[in-house]
Design a protein around this motif. Structure first.
Motif, PDB file in Angstrom:
ATOM      1  N   ALA A 141       0.835  -1.204   0.000  1.00 34.67           N
ATOM      2  CA  ALA A 141       0.000   0.000   0.000  1.00 34.67           C
ATOM      3  C   ALA A 141       0.872   1.257   0.000  1.00 34.67           C
ATOM      4  N   GLY A 142       1.953   1.238   0.756  1.00 34.03           N
ATOM      5  CA  GLY A 142       2.864   2.380   0.796  1.00 34.03           C
ATOM      6  C   GLY A 142       3.569   2.620  -0.529  1.00 34.03           C
ATOM      7  N   VAL A 143       3.948   1.549  -1.205  1.00 33.92           N
ATOM      8  CA  VAL A 143       4.591   1.658  -2.522  1.00 33.92           C
ATOM      9  C   VAL A 143       3.624   2.296  -3.514  1.00 33.92           C
ATOM     10  N   ARG A 144       2.387   1.835  -3.512  1.00 33.46           N
ATOM     11  CA  ARG A 144       1.383   2.407  -4.430  1.00 33.46           C
ATOM     12  C   ARG A 144       1.119   3.869  -4.104  1.00 33.46           C
ATOM     13  N   ALA A 145       1.010   4.199  -2.818  1.00 36.00           N
ATOM     14  CA  ALA A 145       0.739   5.580  -2.412  1.00 36.00           C
ATOM     15  C   ALA A 145       1.882   6.510  -2.794  1.00 36.00           C
ATOM     16  N   ALA A 146       3.101   6.002  -2.789  1.00 38.02           N
ATOM     17  CA  ALA A 146       4.271   6.815  -3.140  1.00 38.02           C
ATOM     18  C   ALA A 146       4.404   7.027  -4.643  1.00 38.02           C
ATOM     19  N   GLY A 147       3.633   6.312  -5.432  1.00 36.22           N
ATOM     20  CA  GLY A 147       3.681   6.468  -6.882  1.00 36.22           C
ATOM     21  C   GLY A 147       4.907   5.856  -7.529  1.00 36.22           C
ATOM     22  N   LEU A 148       5.550   4.927  -6.844  1.00 38.64           N
ATOM     23  CA  LEU A 148       6.734   4.267  -7.399  1.00 38.64           C
ATOM     24  C   LEU A 148       6.336   3.252  -8.462  1.00 38.64           C
ATOM     25  N   GLU A 149       7.268   2.975  -9.357  1.00 40.62           N
ATOM     26  CA  GLU A 149       7.094   1.843 -10.255  1.00 40.62           C
ATOM     27  C   GLU A 149       7.157   0.600  -9.385  1.00 40.62           C
ATOM     28  N   PHE A 150       6.367  -0.413  -9.711  1.00 39.64           N
ATOM     29  CA  PHE A 150       6.396  -1.615  -8.878  1.00 39.64           C
ATOM     30  C   PHE A 150       5.966  -2.834  -9.666  1.00 39.64           C
ATOM     31  N   SER A 151       6.314  -3.967  -9.107  1.00 40.78           N
ATOM     32  CA  SER A 151       5.824  -5.251  -9.570  1.00 40.78           C
ATOM     33  C   SER A 151       5.490  -6.048  -8.322  1.00 40.78           C
ATOM     34  N   ALA A 152       4.251  -6.491  -8.213  1.00 42.45           N
ATOM     35  CA  ALA A 152       3.819  -7.322  -7.094  1.00 42.45           C
ATOM     36  C   ALA A 152       3.477  -8.692  -7.678  1.00 42.45           C
ATOM     37  N   ILE A 153       4.222  -9.700  -7.251  1.00 42.79           N
ATOM     38  CA  ILE A 153       4.140 -11.021  -7.869  1.00 42.79           C
ATOM     39  C   ILE A 153       3.714 -12.054  -6.835  1.00 42.79           C
ATOM     40  N   ARG A 154       2.830 -12.951  -7.246  1.00 41.45           N
ATOM     41  CA  ARG A 154       2.340 -14.063  -6.411  1.00 41.45           C
ATOM     42  C   ARG A 154       1.706 -13.578  -5.112  1.00 41.45           C
ATOM     43  N   MET A 155       1.063 -12.431  -5.165  1.00 38.66           N
ATOM     44  CA  MET A 155       0.449 -11.886  -3.957  1.00 38.66           C
ATOM     45  C   MET A 155      -0.676 -12.774  -3.435  1.00 38.66           C
ATOM     46  N   GLY A 156      -1.218 -13.631  -4.247  1.00 41.15           N
ATOM     47  CA  GLY A 156      -2.209 -14.588  -3.776  1.00 41.15           C
ATOM     48  C   GLY A 156      -1.619 -15.571  -2.774  1.00 41.15           C
ATOM     49  N   ASN A 157      -0.305 -15.669  -2.738  1.00 45.51           N
ATOM     50  CA  ASN A 157       0.381 -16.544  -1.781  1.00 45.51           C
ATOM     51  C   ASN A 157       0.784 -15.804  -0.510  1.00 45.51           C
ATOM     52  N   ALA A 158       0.550 -14.501  -0.447  1.00 47.57           N
ATOM     53  CA  ALA A 158       0.925 -13.720   0.738  1.00 47.57           C
ATOM     54  C   ALA A 158       0.186 -14.253   1.954  1.00 47.57           C
ATOM     55  N   GLY A 159       0.910 -14.415   3.034  1.00 43.18           N
ATOM     56  CA  GLY A 159       0.340 -14.908   4.266  1.00 43.18           C
ATOM     57  C   GLY A 159       0.158 -16.418   4.317  1.00 43.18           C
ATOM     58  N   VAL A 160       0.493 -17.105   3.242  1.00 39.73           N
ATOM     59  CA  VAL A 160       0.289 -18.547   3.163  1.00 39.73           C
ATOM     60  C   VAL A 160       1.536 -19.315   3.610  1.00 39.73           C
ATOM     61  N   GLY A 161       2.715 -18.834   3.216  1.00 33.11           N
ATOM     62  CA  GLY A 161       3.958 -19.530   3.547  1.00 33.11           C
ATOM     63  C   GLY A 161       4.308 -20.586   2.528  1.00 33.11           C
ATOM     64  N   PRO A 162       5.571 -20.998   2.496  1.00 35.36           N
ATOM     65  CA  PRO A 162       6.051 -21.911   1.464  1.00 35.36           C
ATOM     66  C   PRO A 162       5.440 -23.303   1.506  1.00 35.36           C
ATOM     67  N   GLY A 163       4.875 -23.720   2.618  1.00 34.87           N
ATOM     68  CA  GLY A 163       4.259 -25.039   2.688  1.00 34.87           C
ATOM     69  C   GLY A 163       2.769 -25.031   2.417  1.00 34.87           C
ATOM     70  N   GLY A 164       2.243 -23.855   2.053  1.00 39.69           N
ATOM     71  CA  GLY A 164       0.803 -23.697   1.868  1.00 39.69           C
ATOM     72  C   GLY A 164       0.269 -24.353   0.615  1.00 39.69           C
ATOM     73  N   PRO A 165      -0.997 -24.156   0.334  1.00 38.90           N
ATOM     74  CA  PRO A 165      -1.671 -24.850  -0.778  1.00 38.90           C
ATOM     75  C   PRO A 165      -1.144 -24.471  -2.150  1.00 38.90           C
ATOM     76  N   PHE A 166      -0.432 -23.347  -2.278  1.00 37.93           N
ATOM     77  CA  PHE A 166       0.070 -22.921  -3.579  1.00 37.93           C
ATOM     78  C   PHE A 166       1.490 -23.401  -3.839  1.00 37.93           C
ATOM     79  N   ALA A 167       2.102 -24.058  -2.909  1.00 38.77           N
ATOM     80  CA  ALA A 167       3.517 -24.405  -2.977  1.00 38.77           C
ATOM     81  C   ALA A 167       3.865 -25.246  -4.195  1.00 38.77           C
ATOM     82  N   THR A 168       2.980 -26.091  -4.649  1.00 37.31           N
ATOM     83  CA  THR A 168       3.329 -26.954  -5.769  1.00 37.31           C
ATOM     84  C   THR A 168       2.692 -26.520  -7.086  1.00 37.31           C
ATOM     85  N   ARG A 169       1.861 -25.500  -7.060  1.00 34.26           N
ATOM     86  CA  ARG A 169       1.222 -25.050  -8.308  1.00 34.26           C
ATOM     87  C   ARG A 169       2.271 -24.379  -9.186  1.00 34.26           C
ATOM     88  N   ARG A 170       2.303 -24.739 -10.433  1.00 28.85           N
ATOM     89  CA  ARG A 170       3.256 -24.162 -11.384  1.00 28.85           C
ATOM     90  C   ARG A 170       2.487 -23.323 -12.335  1.00 28.85           C
TER      91      ARG A 170
END
Length: 170
Positions: A141-170
């Protein structure tokens, strides 16, 4: 690990790919089949395990910053990526402000892939601040508010952790 002039990169955890065939990625927002690559500006956004959520920001003289959740840091330290080099002439920019380049036919890398095994060190080597935090949403949210260029990748996995349900999806 950046592309040389006239080249683009594709990062993968699989070192055995000989030919890249266009496909519709599971996370794709468009129905067309592509082979995806990135340029020098966007390559650092892929110095992470594939499923790792991250927010990368840069611009207006600001230090380039990549943020990752602390739950992903151990995986980041142990994941080996492989960088495949492609001739840029085989790809077209994707979109109006291209963050990636695509091919719509099978393409072969210029040479075998190069292992990229110290993802944390690679950030340091290139002067990119790697921020490790409990969660990404407030930072994003801070990056967007600052107007910086950005790339947010795999945000659907945020808060899930590496062992979560998305870990093996390619």
């Amino acid at each position: 690990m950046l592309p040389r002039p006239g080249e683009l990169l594709h990062f993968s955890e699989d070192p055995s790919i000989r030919t890249f065939v266009p496909h519709v990625a599971a996370t794709a927002l468009q129905p067309e089949a592509y082979v995806w690559t990135v340029d020098a500006l966007n390559s650092p956004c892929y110095w992470f395990p594939r499923q790792c959520p991250r927010v990368c920001s840069w611009g207006d003289g600001a230090t380039r910053v990549h943020a990752v959740e602390e739950a992903w840091l151990p995986t980041m330290r142990t994941t080996a990526l492989y960088a495949y080099r492609f001739a840029a002439a085989d790809f077209e920019p994707f979109g109006d402000r291209p963050h990636a380049h695509v091919a719509t036919r099978p393409v072969a890398p210029l040479r075998p892939p190069v292992e990229v095994d110290d993802l944390v060190g690679l950030h340091e080597e290139h002067g990119i601040e790697l921020r490790v935090m409990p969660a990404l949403e407030e930072h994003f949210a801070g990056v967007r508010a600052a107007g910086l260029e950005f790339s947010a990748i795999r945000m659907g996995n945020a808060g899930v952790g590496p062992g979560g349900p998305f870990a093996t999806r390619r």
